[in-house]
Design an enzyme around this catalytic site. Sequence first.
Site, PDB file in Angstrom:
ATOM      1  N   SER A  93      18.401 -41.021 -11.218  1.00 24.42           N
ATOM      2  CA  SER A  93      17.276 -40.141 -10.886  1.00 24.42           C
ATOM      3  C   SER A  93      16.990 -40.320  -9.399  1.00 24.42           C
ATOM      4  O   SER A  93      17.392 -41.343  -8.811  1.00 24.42           O
ATOM      5  CB  SER A  93      16.060 -40.594 -11.693  1.00 24.42           C
ATOM      6  OG  SER A  93      14.885 -40.002 -11.210  1.00 24.42           O
ATOM      7  N   TYR A 118      10.270 -47.376 -14.730  1.00 28.09           N
ATOM      8  CA  TYR A 118      11.289 -46.313 -14.756  1.00 28.09           C
ATOM      9  C   TYR A 118      12.165 -46.386 -13.501  1.00 28.09           C
ATOM     10  O   TYR A 118      13.391 -46.328 -13.591  1.00 28.09           O
ATOM     11  CB  TYR A 118      10.600 -44.947 -14.871  1.00 28.09           C
ATOM     12  CG  TYR A 118      11.563 -43.769 -14.916  1.00 28.09           C
ATOM     13  CD1 TYR A 118      12.235 -43.436 -16.094  1.00 28.09           C
ATOM     14  CD2 TYR A 118      11.791 -42.971 -13.792  1.00 28.09           C
ATOM     15  CE1 TYR A 118      13.114 -42.350 -16.138  1.00 28.09           C
ATOM     16  CE2 TYR A 118      12.671 -41.896 -13.830  1.00 28.09           C
ATOM     17  CZ  TYR A 118      13.330 -41.585 -15.003  1.00 28.09           C
ATOM     18  OH  TYR A 118      14.199 -40.510 -15.035  1.00 28.09           O
TER      19      TYR A 118
HETATM   20  N1  LIG Z   1      14.022 -34.090 -16.447  1.00 27.11           N
HETATM   21  C1  LIG Z   1      13.934 -34.614 -15.247  1.00 27.11           C
HETATM   22  O1  LIG Z   1      13.138 -34.152 -14.400  1.00 27.11           O
HETATM   23  C2  LIG Z   1      14.816 -35.776 -14.859  1.00 27.11           C
HETATM   24  C3  LIG Z   1      14.775 -36.211 -13.525  1.00 27.11           C
HETATM   25  C4  LIG Z   1      15.561 -37.292 -13.157  1.00 27.11           C
HETATM   26  C5  LIG Z   1      16.371 -37.921 -14.092  1.00 27.11           C
HETATM   27  N2  LIG Z   1      16.391 -37.476 -15.383  1.00 27.11           N
HETATM   28  C6  LIG Z   1      17.231 -38.201 -16.341  1.00 27.11           C
HETATM   29  O2  LIG Z   1      18.080 -37.294 -17.016  1.00 27.11           O
HETATM   30  C7  LIG Z   1      18.311 -37.750 -18.356  1.00 27.11           C
HETATM   31  C8  LIG Z   1      18.003 -36.630 -19.324  1.00 27.11           C
HETATM   32  O3  LIG Z   1      16.661 -36.242 -19.155  1.00 27.11           O
HETATM   33  P1  LIG Z   1      16.027 -34.980 -19.900  1.00 27.11           P
HETATM   34  O4  LIG Z   1      14.980 -34.456 -19.004  1.00 27.11           O
HETATM   35  O5  LIG Z   1      17.091 -34.083 -20.388  1.00 27.11           O
HETATM   36  O6  LIG Z   1      15.310 -35.706 -21.132  1.00 27.11           O
HETATM   37  P2  LIG Z   1      14.845 -35.083 -22.528  1.00 27.11           P
HETATM   38  O7  LIG Z   1      13.649 -35.856 -22.949  1.00 27.11           O
HETATM   39  O8  LIG Z   1      14.756 -33.616 -22.467  1.00 27.11           O
HETATM   40  O9  LIG Z   1      16.071 -35.465 -23.496  1.00 27.11           O
HETATM   41  C9  LIG Z   1      16.420 -36.807 -23.703  1.00 27.11           C
HETATM   42  C10 LIG Z   1      17.188 -36.910 -25.018  1.00 27.11           C
HETATM   43  O10 LIG Z   1      17.508 -38.303 -25.186  1.00 27.11           O
HETATM   44  C11 LIG Z   1      17.267 -38.659 -26.540  1.00 27.11           C
HETATM   45  N3  LIG Z   1      16.996 -40.092 -26.653  1.00 27.11           N
HETATM   46  C12 LIG Z   1      15.895 -40.767 -26.241  1.00 27.11           C
HETATM   47  N4  LIG Z   1      15.977 -42.050 -26.602  1.00 27.11           N
HETATM   48  C13 LIG Z   1      17.177 -42.198 -27.240  1.00 27.11           C
HETATM   49  C14 LIG Z   1      17.827 -43.287 -27.875  1.00 27.11           C
HETATM   50  N5  LIG Z   1      17.261 -44.507 -27.933  1.00 27.11           N
HETATM   51  N6  LIG Z   1      19.042 -43.086 -28.431  1.00 27.11           N
HETATM   52  C15 LIG Z   1      19.617 -41.861 -28.399  1.00 27.11           C
HETATM   53  N7  LIG Z   1      19.037 -40.784 -27.851  1.00 27.11           N
HETATM   54  C16 LIG Z   1      17.828 -40.955 -27.275  1.00 27.11           C
HETATM   55  C17 LIG Z   1      16.050 -37.817 -26.920  1.00 27.11           C
HETATM   56  O11 LIG Z   1      15.928 -37.696 -28.347  1.00 27.11           O
HETATM   57  C18 LIG Z   1      16.340 -36.493 -26.224  1.00 27.11           C
HETATM   58  O12 LIG Z   1      17.075 -35.628 -27.057  1.00 27.11           O
HETATM   59  C19 LIG Z   1      17.432 -38.981 -18.520  1.00 27.11           C
HETATM   60  O13 LIG Z   1      18.204 -40.154 -18.347  1.00 27.11           O
HETATM   61  C20 LIG Z   1      16.402 -38.859 -17.426  1.00 27.11           C
HETATM   62  O14 LIG Z   1      15.879 -40.094 -17.031  1.00 27.11           O
HETATM   63  C21 LIG Z   1      15.638 -36.415 -15.780  1.00 27.11           C
END
Ligand SMILES: NC(=O)c1ccc[n+]([C@@H]2O[C@H](COP(=O)([O-])OP(=O)(O)OC[C@H]3O[C@@H](n4cnc5c(N)ncnc54)[C@H](O)[C@@H]3O)[C@@H](O)[C@H]2O)c1
Length: 312
Positions: A186, A199
Amino acid sequence: MAEPSDNFLMIIYNVLCLIVEVFYTIGKFWFLVFESYYKTFTTEERSVKGDIVLVTGAGHGIGRQIAVQYSELGATVVCWDINEQLNLDTVKLIKSKGKKAYGFTVDVTNREKVLEAGNKVLKDVGDVTILVNNAGIMPQHELLKHTENEIRTIFEVNVFAHFWMFEAFLPKMIANNKGHIVALSSMAGILGLRNLVPYCGSKFAVRGIQEALSEELRTSSKGESQIKFTTIYPYMVDTGLCKSMKIRFEKLMPAVEPESAAASIISAQRKGIEELSIPRHLIHLNRVFRVFPNKAGKVMADFLEAYVPSDK
Ligand SMILES: NC(=O)c1ccc[n+]([C@@H]2O[C@H](COP(=O)([O-])OP(=O)(O)OC[C@H]3O[C@@H](n4cnc5c(N)ncnc54)[C@H](O)[C@@H]3O)[C@@H](O)[C@H]2O)c1
């Protein structure tokens, strides 16, 4: 006994060898700098037809889009998520388009279950060639408002799970000398941000783990490693993970749609790019500002008024 003249010749010889080595290293350094820049603009995306791509957190957000888009490119996709229904929806969506997908309900923090499901994937689907460590969680409030359980879970999902996934799939990649590991860090893995202390720690860790593992394989005694690494640093993707984000010029830096983020991630993997921020320029801006003293960099941060508000 060696003559003094022999010793002198030996010293001259060693000094000459060192000079040659220094020039060779400098030459190679600059060659690789220019080659990398050249390749950034000229490298084509390699085909992923026939690849087996495993995506964690495939039930929602970026993970779902990554799974769908890889399947559209002809890869067989293995979807893992803790949420059975959401994961099933992703698999159904892929299959409804006539593409190949398998679903597994797995909590990636549970090492035993990861190894068990990993063996099943290797036996029933085949060797995973592209692993996307995407699952992540992001509680957002002041450090002292995080509970012990929250802090532990952030590290269990965002960091430790990567090790269990490596344990499950890296040995086959090493044996085949083929594979690509993509990880979602991130921009919070590059910059320390308020309300995101644990985080940020977890996402900085992802960056370090990817870099260290890549280096370990590169310098291993088993010959040149063909296992590649891509680490992704999104700023703000519109998935609901980040409850809200404040920035002064919101229109200039809107949240990216998950479809577009997934397309950039897949393109980076296919081109073999090692680090990509979304938007692309942020990582370069950060490198420029890190050259200056920290205090000066903070002036820019204050001007942009960018922060993640507390959800408490
Ligand atoms: N959305 C953002 O703005 C953003 C920004 C920077 C980084 N990220 C990173 O990108 C990645 C995806 O983010 P997103 O926004 O798509 O998240 P999201 O919440 O939309 O989806 C995350 C998915 O991970 C699954 N999950 C959570 N815990 C789990 C576990 N213990 N085992 C298996 N599955 C699990 C959830 O059920 C969900 O389906 C993450 O690592 C997040 O930190 C996201």
